[in-house]
Design an enzyme around this catalytic site. Structure first.
Site, PDB file in Angstrom:
ATOM      1  N   CYS A 168       9.998   6.954   1.203  1.00 32.56           N
ATOM      2  CA  CYS A 168       8.398   6.351   0.572  1.00 32.56           C
ATOM      3  C   CYS A 168       8.205   7.912   2.175  1.00 32.56           C
ATOM      4  O   CYS A 168       9.123   8.738   2.284  1.00 32.56           O
ATOM      5  CB  CYS A 168       7.953   5.896   0.883  1.00 32.56           C
ATOM      6  SG  CYS A 168       7.331   4.934   2.544  1.00 32.56           S
TER       7      CYS A 168
ATOM      8  N   ARG B  66       5.628   1.486   3.281  1.00 29.64           N
ATOM      9  CA  ARG B  66       5.928   1.210   1.887  1.00 29.64           C
ATOM     10  C   ARG B  66       7.501   0.395   1.639  1.00 29.64           C
ATOM     11  O   ARG B  66       7.717  -0.574   1.047  1.00 29.64           O
ATOM     12  CB  ARG B  66       5.538   1.908   0.600  1.00 29.64           C
ATOM     13  CG  ARG B  66       4.043   2.082   0.336  1.00 29.64           C
ATOM     14  CD  ARG B  66       3.584   3.154  -0.768  1.00 29.64           C
ATOM     15  NE  ARG B  66       4.160   4.304   0.303  1.00 29.64           N
ATOM     16  CZ  ARG B  66       3.921   5.611  -0.788  1.00 29.64           C
ATOM     17  NH1 ARG B  66       3.565   5.447  -1.938  1.00 29.64           N
ATOM     18  NH2 ARG B  66       4.135   6.188   0.333  1.00 29.64           N
TER      19      ARG B  66
ATOM     20  N   ASP C 282       0.356   4.827  -2.067  1.00 28.58           N
ATOM     21  CA  ASP C 282       0.232   4.822  -0.438  1.00 28.58           C
ATOM     22  C   ASP C 282      -0.666   3.509   0.162  1.00 28.58           C
ATOM     23  O   ASP C 282      -2.101   4.047   0.128  1.00 28.58           O
ATOM     24  CB  ASP C 282       0.323   6.401  -0.269  1.00 28.58           C
ATOM     25  CG  ASP C 282       0.458   6.512   1.123  1.00 28.58           C
ATOM     26  OD1 ASP C 282       0.574   5.000   2.305  1.00 28.58           O
ATOM     27  OD2 ASP C 282       0.146   7.506   1.443  1.00 28.58           O
TER      28      ASP C 282
HETATM   29  P1  4NP Z   1       4.433   5.137   3.994  1.00 28.82           P
HETATM   30  O1  4NP Z   1       2.731   5.417   4.626  1.00 28.82           O
HETATM   31  O2  4NP Z   1       4.291   6.371   3.468  1.00 28.82           O
HETATM   32  O3  4NP Z   1       4.354   3.740   2.752  1.00 28.82           O
HETATM   33  O4  4NP Z   1       4.985   4.690   5.750  1.00 28.82           O
HETATM   34  C1  4NP Z   1       2.277   6.240   5.222  1.00 28.82           C
HETATM   35  C2  4NP Z   1       2.127   6.285   5.966  1.00 28.82           C
HETATM   36  C3  4NP Z   1       2.336   7.286   6.954  1.00 28.82           C
HETATM   37  C4  4NP Z   1       1.532   8.479   6.593  1.00 28.82           C
HETATM   38  C5  4NP Z   1       1.160   8.559   4.993  1.00 28.82           C
HETATM   39  C6  4NP Z   1       1.432   7.412   4.420  1.00 28.82           C
HETATM   40  N1  4NP Z   1       0.790   9.326   7.253  1.00 28.82           N
HETATM   41  O5  4NP Z   1       0.526  10.442   6.866  1.00 28.82           O
HETATM   42  O6  4NP Z   1       1.453   9.217   8.356  1.00 28.82           O
END
Ligand code: 4NP
Length: 146
Positions: free
Chosen positions: A8, A14, A118
């Site tokens: 991800c 996720r 997300d």
């Molecule tokens: P992930 O969620 O991709 O599911 O781990 C996110 C975690 C951090 C960020 C965006 C999505 N961020 O922009 O820092």
């Protein structure tokens, strides 16, 4: 043994759930698989999964506390048999890096190739319930397809 990498953006919400669920279900099914997860960004490298992901996994008896975020690297191309992206942007980024075949997790079960949303900016647990359910169903279907 199949080697599977879930990817991800941050590797804190996720894909850590996908990793934890896949290990848990594979063990239940007696499947011999090697599973890791990573992020297309290094924004959160070295961090634990986000609190809501830890909490929702715990509700289902899965411990993801020992996971640490890491960025995808070029060696992953040769080290994994299956690379599974959580959303379309992750898939695009991986293809741009040179990954040959990237499948979206939403390809499995009955999600018609949808993105796993997300949940980073979700305040409550409701969003995480839905994300958990989608990841769980897709991971189970993916493991059955091996
Ligand atoms: P992930 O969620 O991709 O599911 O781990 C996110 C975690 C951090 C960020 C965006 C999505 N961020 O922009 O820092």
């Amino acid at each position: 043994m199949k080697r599977i990498l879930f990817v991800c953006l941050g590797n804190i919400c996720r894909s850590p759930l996908a990793e934890g669920i896949a290990k848990h279900r594979a063990k239940q099914m007696g499947l011999d698989v090697y599973v890791e997860s990573a992020g297309t960004s290094s924004y959160h490298s070295g961090e634990r999964p986000c609190h809501n992901s830890i909490a929702i996994a715990r509700q289902y008896g899965i411990d993801i506390l020992s996971q640490r975020s890491r960025a995808v690297h070029m060696d992953d191309i040769k080290n994994f048999d299956m690379v599974i992206a959580l959303d379309e942007q992750n898939k695009r980024d991986l293809l741009k890096m040179g990954f040959g075949k990237v499948t979206k997790l939403g390809h499995y079960a009955n999600y018609n190739d949808q993105d796993v949303p997300d949940p980073y900016y979700y305040s409550g647990m409701d969003g995480f319930e839905n994300v958990y359910k989608m990841i769980d169903e897709c991971v189970e279907d993916m493991l059955h397809s091996l």
